[in-house]
Design an enzyme around this catalytic site. Structure first.
Site, PDB file in Angstrom:
ATOM      1  CG  PHE A 169      -1.862   1.257   1.099  1.00 52.84           C
ATOM      2  CD1 PHE A 169      -3.046   1.188   0.384  1.00 52.84           C
ATOM      3  CD2 PHE A 169      -1.497   2.478   1.647  1.00 52.84           C
ATOM      4  CE1 PHE A 169      -3.864   2.317   0.222  1.00 52.84           C
ATOM      5  CE2 PHE A 169      -2.316   3.607   1.499  1.00 52.84           C
ATOM      6  CZ  PHE A 169      -3.493   3.516   0.789  1.00 52.84           C
ATOM      7  CG  ASP A 179       5.661   4.124   1.796  1.00 51.82           C
ATOM      8  OD1 ASP A 179       5.642   4.930   2.753  1.00 51.82           O
ATOM      9  OD2 ASP A 179       4.698   3.961   1.025  1.00 51.82           O
ATOM     10  CE  LYS A 194      -1.300   6.898   6.700  1.00 49.44           C
ATOM     11  NZ  LYS A 194      -0.878   5.957   5.694  1.00 49.44           N
TER      12      LYS A 194
HETATM   13  C1  LIG Z   1      -1.010   6.019   4.246  1.00 48.37           C
HETATM   14  C2  LIG Z   1       0.123   5.520   3.406  1.00 48.37           C
HETATM   15  C3  LIG Z   1       0.458   6.120   2.191  1.00 48.37           C
HETATM   16  C4  LIG Z   1      -0.388   7.211   1.569  1.00 48.37           C
HETATM   17  O1  LIG Z   1      -0.488   8.334   2.346  1.00 48.37           O
HETATM   18  P1  LIG Z   1      -1.665   9.411   2.066  1.00 48.37           P
HETATM   19  O2  LIG Z   1      -1.330  10.561   2.945  1.00 48.37           O
HETATM   20  O3  LIG Z   1      -2.957   8.731   2.447  1.00 48.37           O
HETATM   21  O4  LIG Z   1      -1.618   9.730   0.620  1.00 48.37           O
HETATM   22  C5  LIG Z   1       1.555   5.653   1.507  1.00 48.37           C
HETATM   23  N1  LIG Z   1       2.306   4.656   1.999  1.00 48.37           N
HETATM   24  C6  LIG Z   1       2.017   4.055   3.160  1.00 48.37           C
HETATM   25  C7  LIG Z   1       2.908   2.966   3.666  1.00 48.37           C
HETATM   26  C8  LIG Z   1       0.916   4.453   3.906  1.00 48.37           C
HETATM   27  O5  LIG Z   1       0.602   3.830   5.038  1.00 48.37           O
END
Ligand SMILES: *Cc1c(COP(=O)(O)O)cnc(C)c1O
Length: 411
Positions: free
Chosen positions: A152, A237, A266
């Protein structure tokens, strides 16, 4: 059925009217629990009827420091009263400080500030491609990026192009080419997928949305080795796993490795506003030249001021330490449910994916039952509860919430 307050001068008066309003006017891309939140502080939120809940989701880890942490709101208010937006057409007095402080905190050299997590991932993909053409000498338009199954990384069209979740992709094509998917946790599959056109490996050190999936020790180390041997960038990520959530500042540290680029988001915005960044070495981020990439809001003064306050909160081991201590206790308690209504518990620090037994409630039903007991969390996948309370939660509140989890899932 509650009547929808469609006239602009009729304000909703109770929770069902607020829900009806959302349902009528906001696009249906989420299916929230029926709680209507009006206020929050720390690890507690209050709904429009004045009922208090424990927050066991923490905005998918955007609220690692809890709701309205006083240091963060103070920094935001101070900056609100100075200057909030300049665009990057001009310098301002927060950007350089934010970038230096974040780079120092994370042991990196450069920062590319963006807003949402998906934008940070998009930016990292663009930087990796440009690096591949300029530094590695990959023929233009040929760069490949290796990703993991069940990943994700956000919701843009390019990012869903390499999702393996059919819901995330269906009817959103045509998709962006240039991505190769390998099974998460399988480092030899990554090695086998490398070609002379490979620019980068993009991976979550812990897969949050997939159900808080922690790879076997050594996976990231093997990826690091493969990257070094093949002149390939490792992009971690850490948007959900970073900034203290797993008991380390960056979850990659659990495997003792450093990535070439990290994406952060986040919690970087302290739960106040969207702040994301790509961070990494000068050799890599330095490939961007003026005009090649940007964002009107990226690196704005308000975002930088809040980001700086977040960096200050992470300046010592306090939050990672809380995650380790409270997480160990939480995992002890959740582990005791395995075989008693729960089939598996995964996670690191104050972060858990709890697989519900087949004869138990669905993930949705469990989330609803927990909300009725005053605990807010949300399932991921169909039958996995994701538990990620703010790192400021007291041990007492953590236990209260875990009592409810035990009541709902325990057999
Ligand atoms: C939440 C998330 C994203 C995307 O972040 P948004 O602010 O919702 O666009 C990307 N990578 C990971 C691992 C995430 O948990």
């Amino acid at each position: 059925m509650t009547a929808v307050p469609t006239s602009a001068d009729v304000l909703p008066t109770d929770a069902s009217e607020f829900r009806a309003l959302d349902e009528h006017y906001s696009a249906h891309n989420y299916h929230p629990l029926p709680v209507v939140i009006a206020e929050a502080f720390g690890s507690r939120v209050t709904d429009v009827d004045g009922r208090e809940y424990l927050d066991f989701l923490a905005g998918y880890s955007a609220l690692n420091f809890g709701h309205r942490h006083p240091d963060l709101t103070a920094a935001a208010v101070e900056q609100l009263n100075r200057v909030t937006l300049t665009s990057r057409a001009f310098h301002h007095d927060q950007l350089g400080l934010f970038c230096r402080e974040l780079a120092e905190l994370t042991g990196t050299e450069m920062v590319l500030p963006m807003n949402s997590g998906a934008e940070a991932v998009e930016s990292a993909i663009k930087v990796a491609r440009k690096w591949a053409y300029q530094v590695k000498g990959v023929p233009e338009d040929g760069a490949e990026i290796i990703v993991a199954g069940s990943n994700f990384h956000g919701r843009t069209t390019t990012i869903v192009s390499f999702s393996t979740d059919s819901e995330a992709r269906a009817e959103f094509g045509p998709f962006t080419p240039g991505f190769t998917v390998t099974d998460y946790g399988d480092a030899s599959a990554v090695e086998a997928a490398i070609t002379e056109r490979t620019a980068a490996i993009l991976v979550e050190p812990v897969q949050g949305e997939a159900g808080v999936v922690v790879p076997e020790p050594g996976y990231l180390r093997e990826l690091r080795r493969t990257c070094d041997e093949n002149e390939v960038l490792l992009i971690a990520d850490e948007i959900q796993s970073g900034l203290g959530r797993t008991g380390e500042l960056l979850a990659s540290a659990h495997d003792g490795i450093r990535a070439d680029l990290y994406t952060l988001g986040k919690a970087l915005g302290g739960g106040i506003l969207p702040v994301s960044a790509v961070i990494g070495s000068r050799d890599v981020l330095g490939v961007l030249r003026p005009g090649e990439h940007g964002s009107t809001f990226g690196g704005n003064p308000l975002a930088c001021a809040v980001g700086r306050a977040v960096v200050r909160l992470l300046g010592d081991d306090h939050f990672p330490h809380r995650s380790r201590e409270l997480g160990a206790h939480m995992h002890d308690r959740l582990g005791a449910l395995v075989g008693h209504g729960v089939t598996a518990v995964r996670g690191r620090g104050l972060w858990a994916g709890v697989d519900i037994a087949e004869d138990g409630p669905s993930g949705r039903a469990a989330s609803e039952a927990l909300a009725e007991r005053g605990v807010l969390c949300k399932h991921t996948q169909d039958n996995t509860l994701r538990i990620a309370p703010p790192l400021v939660i007291s041990r007492e509140d953590l236990d209260t919430g875990l009592d409810a989890v035990t009541e709902v899932l325990g057999r």
